[in-house]
Design an enzyme around this catalytic site. Sequence first.
Site, PDB file in Angstrom:
ATOM      1  N   THR A 223       0.874  -1.170   0.000  1.00  0.00           N
ATOM      2  CA  THR A 223       0.000   0.000   0.000  1.00  0.00           C
ATOM      3  C   THR A 223       0.912   1.221   0.000  1.00  0.00           C
ATOM      4  O   THR A 223       2.124   1.097   0.175  1.00  0.00           O
ATOM      5  CB  THR A 223      -0.881   0.035   1.262  1.00  0.00           C
ATOM      6  OG1 THR A 223      -0.031   0.159   2.407  1.00  0.00           O
ATOM      7  CG2 THR A 223      -1.727  -1.213   1.396  1.00  0.00           C
TER       8      THR A 223
ATOM      9  N   ALA B 241       3.205  -1.291   4.979  1.00  0.00           N
ATOM     10  CA  ALA B 241       2.481  -0.125   5.518  1.00  0.00           C
ATOM     11  C   ALA B 241       3.484   1.023   5.598  1.00  0.00           C
ATOM     12  O   ALA B 241       4.529   0.891   6.247  1.00  0.00           O
ATOM     13  CB  ALA B 241       1.920  -0.458   6.895  1.00  0.00           C
TER      14      ALA B 241
ATOM     15  N   VAL C  93       7.399  -2.519   7.319  1.00  0.00           N
ATOM     16  CA  VAL C  93       7.374  -1.052   7.392  1.00  0.00           C
ATOM     17  C   VAL C  93       7.984  -0.471   6.117  1.00  0.00           C
ATOM     18  O   VAL C  93       9.139  -0.748   5.779  1.00  0.00           O
ATOM     19  CB  VAL C  93       8.131  -0.541   8.643  1.00  0.00           C
ATOM     20  CG1 VAL C  93       8.105   0.987   8.692  1.00  0.00           C
ATOM     21  CG2 VAL C  93       7.520  -1.132   9.912  1.00  0.00           C
ATOM     22  N   LYS C  94       7.173   0.340   5.430  1.00  0.00           N
ATOM     23  CA  LYS C  94       7.618   0.926   4.157  1.00  0.00           C
ATOM     24  C   LYS C  94       8.194   2.304   4.435  1.00  0.00           C
ATOM     25  O   LYS C  94       7.538   3.156   5.053  1.00  0.00           O
ATOM     26  CB  LYS C  94       6.421   1.010   3.213  1.00  0.00           C
ATOM     27  CG  LYS C  94       6.758   0.981   1.761  1.00  0.00           C
ATOM     28  CD  LYS C  94       5.471   0.839   0.947  1.00  0.00           C
ATOM     29  CE  LYS C  94       5.753   0.837  -0.535  1.00  0.00           C
ATOM     30  NZ  LYS C  94       4.507   0.868  -1.313  1.00  0.00           N
ATOM     31  N   VAL C  95       9.424   2.512   3.985  1.00  0.00           N
ATOM     32  CA  VAL C  95      10.175   3.727   4.331  1.00  0.00           C
ATOM     33  C   VAL C  95      10.680   4.378   3.039  1.00  0.00           C
ATOM     34  O   VAL C  95      11.264   3.685   2.194  1.00  0.00           O
ATOM     35  CB  VAL C  95      11.389   3.352   5.224  1.00  0.00           C
ATOM     36  CG1 VAL C  95      12.205   4.577   5.572  1.00  0.00           C
ATOM     37  CG2 VAL C  95      10.933   2.629   6.492  1.00  0.00           C
TER      38      VAL C  95
END
Length: 218
Positions: free
Chosen positions: A27, A60, A86-88
């Site tokens: 996402t 996310a 965790v999307k960074v």
Amino acid sequence: MKFFIDTANLEEIKEAQALGILDGVTTNPSLMAKEGIKGKKNIYRHYQAICAIVDDNVSAEVIATDYAGMIKEGTELAALDSKIVVKVPLIEDGIKAIKYFSEKGIRTNATLVFSAGQALLAAKAGATYVSPFVGRLDDISEDGMALIEQIITIFDNYGFATEVLAASIRHTMHIIECAEMGADVATCPLKAIKGLLNHPLTDIGLAKFLSDYRKSQE
Ligand code: G3P
């Protein structure tokens, strides 16, 4: 090759999951906004709803762009469900955050990657996934798939464990080319995944089989 679906739409995620070939979901803030999800509480609930549908790998994305903010948000996101990645964003503080999460055993997806150098830094920092945006490079007349190939070569040269996650996939040929190149993951719209099913000879062949069967039963 892992198949992720690139959407925050629960119905599409359920449809892809029902196919039995889905390995995860990606996402981003734009995709969440498209679903009309407003406010941190509702956004977090939506991530949990996605996690309830799929087996693993729900990316996310943090909204913060500073190190402290990314750590706080990423830690909250990771605590929502063990399936969260965790999307960074691939910016300076993002690399530091990826390093932090990697040392804490929290999986990360380095996003908004448009060059081999950015991918190399993400791998060095210990990212679980690196997401080069194929379609957006194609949009500006650069070769998105060539970047995938370049990153795969670099990661293979050094045996990086970071997986190449081809993102911003727009059509079936992108998926096929990813598979030919050996990309670890392709994250795709449902339309592109289902597009892989289509072949006119399959439809013609099936119609003939069924009509011959019906005739034989008369
Ligand atoms: O998840 C990020 C990426 O896949 C975005 O795709 O189509 O907005 O370039 P697109």
